[in-house]
Write a protein that holds these residues in place. Sequence first.
Motif, PDB file in Angstrom:
ATOM      1  N   GLN A  60      -3.200   2.551 -10.136  1.00 19.66           N
ATOM      2  CA  GLN A  60      -2.205   3.419  -9.518  1.00 19.66           C
ATOM      3  C   GLN A  60      -1.092   2.616  -8.830  1.00 19.66           C
ATOM      4  OE1 GLN A  60      -3.625   6.031  -6.416  1.00 19.66           O
ATOM      5  NE2 GLN A  60      -1.733   7.219  -6.394  1.00 19.66           N
ATOM      6  N   GLN A  61      -1.484   1.649  -7.993  1.00 21.62           N
ATOM      7  CA  GLN A  61      -0.468   0.922  -7.240  1.00 21.62           C
ATOM      8  C   GLN A  61      -1.034  -0.376  -6.700  1.00 21.62           C
ATOM      9  OE1 GLN A  61       0.689   2.394  -3.328  1.00 21.62           O
ATOM     10  NE2 GLN A  61       2.861   2.139  -3.827  1.00 21.62           N
ATOM     11  N   GLU A  62      -0.173  -1.390  -6.616  1.00 25.73           N
ATOM     12  CA  GLU A  62      -0.472  -2.570  -5.829  1.00 25.73           C
ATOM     13  C   GLU A  62       0.701  -2.786  -4.890  1.00 25.73           C
ATOM     14  OE1 GLU A  62      -1.083  -5.885  -8.391  1.00 25.73           O
ATOM     15  OE2 GLU A  62       0.986  -5.957  -9.106  1.00 25.73           O
ATOM     16  N   THR A  86     -10.205   4.536  -5.555  1.00 25.42           N
ATOM     17  CA  THR A  86     -10.624   3.491  -4.627  1.00 25.42           C
ATOM     18  C   THR A  86      -9.452   2.581  -4.284  1.00 25.42           C
ATOM     19  OG1 THR A  86     -12.813   3.508  -5.666  1.00 25.42           O
ATOM     20  CG2 THR A  86     -12.310   1.672  -4.199  1.00 25.42           C
ATOM     21  N   TRP A  87      -9.372   2.240  -2.997  1.00 21.79           N
ATOM     22  CA  TRP A  87      -8.407   1.264  -2.530  1.00 21.79           C
ATOM     23  C   TRP A  87      -9.159   0.005  -2.093  1.00 21.79           C
ATOM     24  CZ3 TRP A  87      -4.010   3.629   0.951  1.00 21.79           C
ATOM     25  CH2 TRP A  87      -3.317   4.587   0.217  1.00 21.79           C
ATOM     26  N   TYR A  88      -8.805  -1.133  -2.672  1.00 24.35           N
ATOM     27  CA  TYR A  88      -9.327  -2.421  -2.256  1.00 24.35           C
ATOM     28  C   TYR A  88      -8.257  -3.078  -1.391  1.00 24.35           C
ATOM     29  CZ  TYR A  88     -12.643  -1.406  -5.952  1.00 24.35           C
ATOM     30  OH  TYR A  88     -13.587  -0.798  -6.735  1.00 24.35           O
ATOM     31  N   MET A  89      -8.625  -3.411  -0.136  1.00 29.93           N
ATOM     32  CA  MET A  89      -7.602  -3.734   0.847  1.00 29.93           C
ATOM     33  C   MET A  89      -7.876  -5.061   1.549  1.00 29.93           C
ATOM     34  SD  MET A  89      -7.349   0.052   2.635  1.00 29.93           S
ATOM     35  CE  MET A  89      -8.901  -0.270   3.485  1.00 29.93           C
ATOM     36  N   ARG A 147      -4.841  -0.376  -5.625  1.00 32.15           N
ATOM     37  CA  ARG A 147      -5.221   1.034  -5.571  1.00 32.15           C
ATOM     38  C   ARG A 147      -5.425   1.580  -6.983  1.00 32.15           C
ATOM     39  NH1 ARG A 147      -0.534   2.529  -1.019  1.00 32.15           N
ATOM     40  NH2 ARG A 147      -1.433   1.205   0.637  1.00 32.15           N
ATOM     41  N   TYR A 148      -6.526   2.329  -7.159  1.00 29.39           N
ATOM     42  CA  TYR A 148      -6.891   2.856  -8.470  1.00 29.39           C
ATOM     43  C   TYR A 148      -7.169   4.351  -8.387  1.00 29.39           C
ATOM     44  CZ  TYR A 148      -7.464  -2.030  -9.811  1.00 29.39           C
ATOM     45  OH  TYR A 148      -7.245  -3.355 -10.068  1.00 29.39           O
ATOM     46  N   ARG A 157      -9.903   9.460  -1.871  1.00 33.25           N
ATOM     47  CA  ARG A 157      -9.943   8.011  -2.002  1.00 33.25           C
ATOM     48  C   ARG A 157     -11.017   7.380  -1.118  1.00 33.25           C
ATOM     49  NH1 ARG A 157      -7.563   9.246  -5.792  1.00 33.25           N
ATOM     50  NH2 ARG A 157      -5.483   8.637  -6.510  1.00 33.25           N
ATOM     51  N   HIS A 159      -2.886  -4.579  -1.027  1.00 35.01           N
ATOM     52  CA  HIS A 159      -3.736  -3.453  -1.428  1.00 35.01           C
ATOM     53  C   HIS A 159      -3.683  -3.294  -2.944  1.00 35.01           C
ATOM     54  CE1 HIS A 159      -3.818  -1.029   2.609  1.00 35.01           C
ATOM     55  NE2 HIS A 159      -4.187  -2.294   2.756  1.00 35.01           N
ATOM     56  N   GLN A 198     -12.044   3.708   0.740  1.00 35.18           N
ATOM     57  CA  GLN A 198     -11.413   2.498   1.253  1.00 35.18           C
ATOM     58  C   GLN A 198     -12.460   1.400   1.369  1.00 35.18           C
ATOM     59  OE1 GLN A 198      -9.775   3.996   5.014  1.00 35.18           O
ATOM     60  NE2 GLN A 198      -7.721   3.752   4.178  1.00 35.18           N
TER      61      GLN A 198
END
Length: 226
Positions: A61-63, A29-32, A52-53, A210, A50, A212
């Motif tokens: 995973q990433q911010e 999931t991406w929280y944006m 990102r998990y 993913r 963003h 969004q």
Amino acid sequence: MKKLGFLLCFAICSYSIQAQKSAEYQLGTWYMYNGSHKLSEKYSLKTMAHFRYFELASEFQQEIYRLGINYAFNPKTNLTLGVSYSTGDLAYDTSSIDLYESRFYEDLNLKSIWGKFNARHRFRLEQRFIHKNITVDQFQNWLRYDLNVSYPLSNNWSVYAFNEIFLNLNRSKTFAQNWTGAGFIYKLNKNIKLKTGYFQIKLPNTVLKRLQLGVILNTDFTKKTK
């Protein structure tokens, strides 16, 4: 023979469990947050954050954070110059090296209308300064092209689809990623839109899935408040 059957069954079960723990089997999931803030007739400020998990809300995973200044040549053509910073985890469900990136980016955005469809072309150049753990530093040039098409369903609802290709210009095999997805946008009011969708990330050796979930904020500081 029984021992052989037991070992074979154990091996199959172990492989199945391990496979299910692989990143390609997870629905991440991406929280944006994306924002556009008009400063004058020609200039606006672009903001983004963003989170990102690999899973719904776990296995980071990433911010990534992005800030840019946008100049509109006309209603259909604009240019953005900006910077971004991101941190990331390179592996799912296991310890891995940490990744830190600082980037400069340049966007050329072109808008067009295809009947009732709204189309946006974005050409992006990125200069990525990559730092892995303590010892590894790299510089890479990336080229990205994104085609985004939307269609209004009502005054508040619209549907969108997109495809974005990523090229790493520092590698002999330049293809790096391809994102393809679709979803819905709901206009909450004149400033805020809500976005939900699904897309796939095609990498050279795997495909990631993913969701969004996002908020789009548009403000206009040129309008005088009474």
